[in-house]
Enzyme design. Structure first.
Site, PDB file in Angstrom:
ATOM      1  N   CYS A  31       0.851  -1.198   0.000  1.00 31.64           N
ATOM      2  CA  CYS A  31       0.000   0.000   0.000  1.00 31.64           C
ATOM      3  C   CYS A  31       0.879   1.237   0.000  1.00 31.64           C
ATOM      4  O   CYS A  31       1.959   1.254   0.612  1.00 31.64           O
ATOM      5  CB  CYS A  31      -0.897  -0.011   1.245  1.00 31.64           C
ATOM      6  SG  CYS A  31      -1.869   1.504   1.485  1.00 31.64           S
ATOM      7  N   ASP A  32       0.414   2.290  -0.656  1.00 30.73           N
ATOM      8  CA  ASP A  32       1.153   3.541  -0.737  1.00 30.73           C
ATOM      9  C   ASP A  32       1.334   4.186   0.633  1.00 30.73           C
ATOM     10  O   ASP A  32       2.287   4.934   0.850  1.00 30.73           O
ATOM     11  CB  ASP A  32       0.413   4.516  -1.668  1.00 30.73           C
ATOM     12  CG  ASP A  32       1.285   5.657  -2.146  1.00 30.73           C
ATOM     13  OD1 ASP A  32       2.527   5.516  -2.121  1.00 30.73           O
ATOM     14  OD2 ASP A  32       0.737   6.699  -2.547  1.00 30.73           O
TER      15      ASP A  32
END
Length: 384
Positions: free
Chosen positions: A286-287
């Protein structure tokens, strides 16, 4: 996305950081600069074509003969990698995509370095381009500044116009700060005036390991609730008068009310919609979690498909399914789905809750009936 071993990975979505955390601007609230500062190595430098080609080959292989691949470039600022990198990247995809799978490209950029050459390239290769614009000049320039501390709104607007003239598909991303939240209608109309019909509003993140609400840009639940209600009223008025502007969050809520899937992981109630690939080939789930403790591995050492089936990837997915207890009793759970995991906080009693839960409760009480009205109208229009 985490996949069981017996199934292929038909829809591959990679969020690619070709310039790691490097950037040509110095936005005061940048979450990725803060995230990078919490890693052993803040910047992985620029992605080499050796790494890019390994990623391309593995993505196409993981997609299988019936799949598709999306390369979504973000940063930092992805244009720091240079236009030649992108030209070589697209050429490499064409070279390795012998099965002629559908491949799509997107670019999320601050817009600062774009010029006519970039516009021509992005148009010819059908990139969907997101430009970060925080409302009008005064709102934008308060926090989105260049390396010298000067505002960037005028330059970004000029470069946005270049993209529009070249026929590039664009959307706008607005980071909702405290000041922006107090100017919801003003912000909405400023973005509409650009002529871009697709808008996304995301709440500003506070630094990791810091109590919420301490920074000048910090967004409180009260302010965010007021922002969502005011924005929705204006958006609904436009819809009712036949002047529809896409606001991604509201579109998602309408789709959920129609029984259709949401477009974002935050609105769908589960993590795992994509992988992040850092410039050195490091892979993350995930960013918002491009951190040492969540690194799945490196695709130069372990294939993407295998990383997607790793125990750490499964742990991340399971953690994203453990919603705050309050969600189970919430009348709007089917629309809200608990929100983004990054916004979950733990109180003194050890109870997990979404920091913005009061904002969402206020918003749904205010807007649910009209969301369902729009959903019903959409179902009729689509013959559903």
């Amino acid at each position: 996305m985490v996949y069981p071993k017996e199934f292929p990975m038909p829809l591959i979505h990679l969020l690619v950081k070709p310039a790691s955390s490097l950037c040509n601007m110095r936005c005061r609230y940048c979450f990725y600069a803060d995230e990078a500062a919490h890693r052993t190595q803040a910047s992985m430098g620029l992605m080499t074509m050796t790494t890019a080609e390994a990623m391309i080959r593995q993505a196409l292989e993981a997609a299988g003969p019936q799949g598709s691949v999306t390369f979504a470039f973000q940063g930092g600022e992805p244009t720091v990698a240079g236009l030649d990198f992108f030209r070589e990247f697209v050429a490499a995809v064409a070279r390795y995509n012998t099965g002629r799978l559908p491949v799509s490209y997107s670019l999320q950029t601050n817009g600062y370095a774009l010029d006519a050459d970039w516009a021509d390239f992005l148009a010819r290769n059908r990139f969907l381009v997101g430009i970060s614009v925080d409302g009008d000049k005064a709102l934008h320039d308060e926090f989105r500044v260049d390396a010298g501390g000067k505002g960037t709104w005028t330059r970004v607007q000029k470069n946005l116009a270049l993209l529009q003239a070249a026929g590039v598909d664009c959307n706008l991303l607005c980071v909702v700060t405290r000041r922006c939240a107090k100017s919801a209608v003003r912000t909405y109309h400023a973005l509409q005036k650009t002529g871009v019909g697709y808008l996304q509003f995301i709440p500003c993140l506070d630094p990791l390991e810091e109590s919420r609400g301490q920074r000048p840009w910090s967004l409180t639940p009260e302010d965010y609730g007021s922002f969502l209600c005011a924005l929705f009223d204006e958006w609904y008025r436009d819809w009712a008068n036949g002047r529809y502007t896409s606001v991604r969050l509201f579109d998602d809520y309408v789709h959920l009310a129609m029984g259709l899937p949401a477009s974002t992981c935050a609105s769908s109630g589960q993590c795992g919609a994509y992988f992040v690939v850092e410039a050195d080939g490091g892979v993350y789930p995930c960013d918002f979690y491009v951190l040492d403790e969540w690194k799945l591995g490196n695709l130069l050492e372990t294939p993407l498909a295998e990383l997607g089936r790793s125990e750490r990837a499964a742990d991340f997915l399971r953690a994203g399914l453990q919603h705050p207890a309050a969600c189970g009793q919430c009348p709007w759970q089917r629309l809200c789905a608990g929100g983004c995991k990054r916004d979950w906080t733990t109180d003194a009693a050890g109870q997990v809750e979404n920091y913005y839960c009061p904002a969402f409760r206020r918003f749904f009480a205010h807007a649910e009936s009209r969301l369902r009205q729009i959903a019903a109208a959409e179902r009729r229009a689509r013959g559903l």
